[in-house]
Motif scaffolding. Sequence first.
Motif, short mmCIF file in Angstrom:
data_model
loop_
_atom_site.label_atom_id
_atom_site.label_comp_id
_atom_site.label_asym_id
_atom_site.label_seq_id
_atom_site.Cartn_x
_atom_site.Cartn_y
_atom_site.Cartn_z
N PRO A 150 0.82 -1.22 0.00
CA PRO A 150 0.00 0.00 0.00
C PRO A 150 0.85 1.27 0.00
N SER A 151 1.84 1.32 -0.89
CA SER A 151 2.67 2.52 -1.02
C SER A 151 2.29 3.19 -2.33
N LEU A 152 2.87 4.37 -2.57
CA LEU A 152 2.58 5.09 -3.82
C LEU A 152 2.87 4.20 -5.03
N GLU A 153 4.02 3.50 -4.99
CA GLU A 153 4.42 2.64 -6.11
C GLU A 153 3.47 1.45 -6.24
N ALA A 156 0.13 2.67 -7.58
CA ALA A 156 0.23 3.01 -9.00
C ALA A 156 0.25 1.72 -9.83
N MET A 159 -3.26 0.22 -9.92
CA MET A 159 -4.17 0.98 -10.79
C MET A 159 -3.81 0.76 -12.26
N ILE A 191 -4.41 8.75 5.57
CA ILE A 191 -4.98 7.90 4.53
C ILE A 191 -5.33 6.53 5.09
N ARG A 195 -9.09 5.03 5.20
CA ARG A 195 -9.43 3.76 4.57
C ARG A 195 -9.93 2.75 5.59
#
Lengths: 203, 271
Positions: A150-153, A156, A159, A191, A195
Motif C-alpha cells: 500500500p505505497s505510492l508505487e 500506482a 491501478m 490515509i 481507509r
Amino acid sequence: MAEGAGGTPEPIGRLIDEFHRLPGIGPKSAQRLAYHILRVPERDALALAEAIGDVKRRIIFCSSCLNITESDPCSFCQDQRRDRTIICVVEQPLDILAIERSGSFRGLYHVLHGLLNPMDGVGPEDLHIRELVERVRAGEVTEIIMATNPSLEGEATAMYVQRLLAPAGVRVTRLARGLPSGADLEYADDITLARALEGRQEL
Amino acid sequence: MPERPRAYKTEGIILRRRNLGEADSIFTVLSPRQGKFDAIAKGVRKPRSRMRGHLEPLTRSRLLLARGRSLDVFTQAETITPYRAIRDDLERSATALYCAELADRFTIEHADNPGLYELMLAVLEALDLGAPPGPTARYFELQILSLMGYELQLDCCAACRGRLEPVETLLSPSAGGLVCERCRAKAGAGRLLGVRAIKVLRYARNVDIAAFGEVRIDAVLANELEVAMAGVVSHFLEREPRSRHFVEAVAALPGRPNALAPEIVRSDQGP
C-alpha cells in the motif's frame, strides 16, 4: 600478486569485495564475514559456496506465474486443488510466502518482480505485466487480486494493471487497507485511518 | 558561526524514497527554507513504524529531524495533507511524480528556494482538487524553468529581440524562447508552435494555477504543448526525466477516464 593493499592476501581481499557487494553489508561487516569463513571448517565453507552455486544453477522462474521454482511449472501452478480462477498478483516471491502463511488464499499467484517506480525509471515493460495479461486472455481467470504494497508505487502498479485489464472484463480487486494489528491509532497516517473507517465491519 | 541546533523542525513535501539496508529508507524532501535535502528514516519499512504513512512520496508533512554526521535523521513525522485524490488516480499520480522528479533534478541540496516550494504545493493542491494533469504539468514546467533562471522569452524574438508576428513560431530551447522567422536558421533545434499554443504559454507565465486551470485546452493543443515543452525541459535538464516515460505509458492505457479531460474549446482567454 600475492598480497593486496594493506597486506591482505589476494583471496581474502576478493572475498571481502564479494561480501561487500551484498545488500546491507558494509566494509567492516564484509571483513568480519570473510575472516569468519577463513576460520570455519572447509566443509562448511564449501557447503555455502555450493548452496550459492545451486541457487544460481537450479532455480528457475515458473513459466506461468514467474515464481521461483526448481521445476516448471511451480508447485502452486501444478497443484490441481488450487482455485485456477483467482490470481493473486504480488511484487516479489517473498510475498507469496507471506500470503501462504496467512492460510487464507487457495488460488494461483503471479509475481511481477518489482513495482512501477517512475522516478527510478522502472516502467511497465520492466515488470512481468505482459505475462499476466496473457494469462487473463487465456480465459480461465475471473478475478485478479492486486496484493502490491500500500505505497505510492504499489498503488500506482495496482491501478495500472487494473486499467490494462479493464477491457478483458475480469474482476480486479485490491487488498483491504487499514490498521495493522498492534498499531497505535495516535500514530496512524490520515490515509490509513480514512481507509480503515471506510472498510469498517460490523462486530 | 553559531552552532546549529541538534534537532530542527520543518515542513516539507516528500519527493522520493530510496530503500537503505534492511528496514531504513532515505527520503528526498523539498522544504520551504532549506530547499531540497535527503534524510534517513530508521526502521520505516517495519510494519509498525510510526512514521511510515507520514513519509509517503507526494505527502506534505510536518517533520522533526536530528542532525546526523552525513545525513539528518527523521525523529517524527506527521501528515499535513496526504493528497489522497492524487494517489487514487493514475494520471494524477503520474503527473505529480513527474513534477516531483523535475523539482528534484532541477535543484541542488540545501539551496533555499521558497518559490519552488510554493509552486510544488500549488500544483499538488490543484491536482488533488481535480485539475487536468496535462495542462497542470505544462504550468509546472514553465514556472520551474523561470524559478531556476531559464525563463523562456515569449514576448519578442529570443535572438534579435525583434517583434514576433502572430504566426507559427519556432520555440528553440538553445535560443531561450521563441525565435522570429528571420533568425530561425541560426537558432538551434526546436518545435514550431501555433498561435494558440503561444498564447497559452504566455498566459501560464503570468497567472496563478487556479486561473490557468480555467483555460480550456483541447487534445490537439495539449499534445502540441506537451511535445514542445518536453524538448525544452530535456534541454535544460540535459537529460530526459525518467518519469516522462511513465506519464506516456499511462496516457496510452485503454479506457482513459474522460470525466477530467478538458472539453474541446478554443483557448480564446489568453492575452
